[in-house]
Design a protein around this motif. Structure first.
Motif: not given
Length: 122
Positions: A1-23
């Motif tokens: 079994x592999x357990x996956x947990x995402x993080x890094x989401x949120x609210x951002x304005x158009x043109x901005x950046x986000x980095x999602x992680x999956x541990x």
């Protein structure tokens, strides 16, 4: 079994950046193709990007090509999705997933995280 947990989401304005992680935990992800998918309200889950086991080869949906970058660090058992020049239409819950197959079809992925919300305001 592999357990996956995402993080890094949120609210951002158009043109901005986000980095999602999956541990990942439970098993090493080096045995799996890793992918990112997203699902907007009222829409089906759609493919965003995938990366081979060694991280060399990647594939992107046309809608994100040139703006998003998928990468992985097998030593850290983590997958990333760098999202630049975000648009309101990128708003969705983003999921990472693991598969034995180099595929873009959600049905070929055996393990899924719980998702992280990304909201892009105009």
């Amino acid at each position: 079994q592999v357990q996956l947990v995402e993080s890094g989401g949120g609210l951002v304005q158009a043109g901005g950046s986000l980095r999602l992680s999956c541990a990942a935990s439970g098993r090493t992800i080096r045995n799996y193709v890793m992918g990112w998918f997203r699902q907007a309200p009222g829409k089906e889950r759609e493919f965003v990007a995938r990366v081979t086991r060694n991280g060399v080869d990647t594939v992107y949906a046309d809608s994100v090509k040139g703006r998003f970058t998928i990468s992985r660090d097998n030593a850290k058992n983590t997958v990333y999705l760098q999202m630049n020049r975000l648009k309101p239409e990128d708003t969705a819950v983003y999921y990472c997933a693991a598969s034995e197959y180099y595929s873009s079809r959600p049905g070929t992925y055996d393990y899924w995280g719980q998702g992280t919300q990304v909201t892009v305001s105009s």
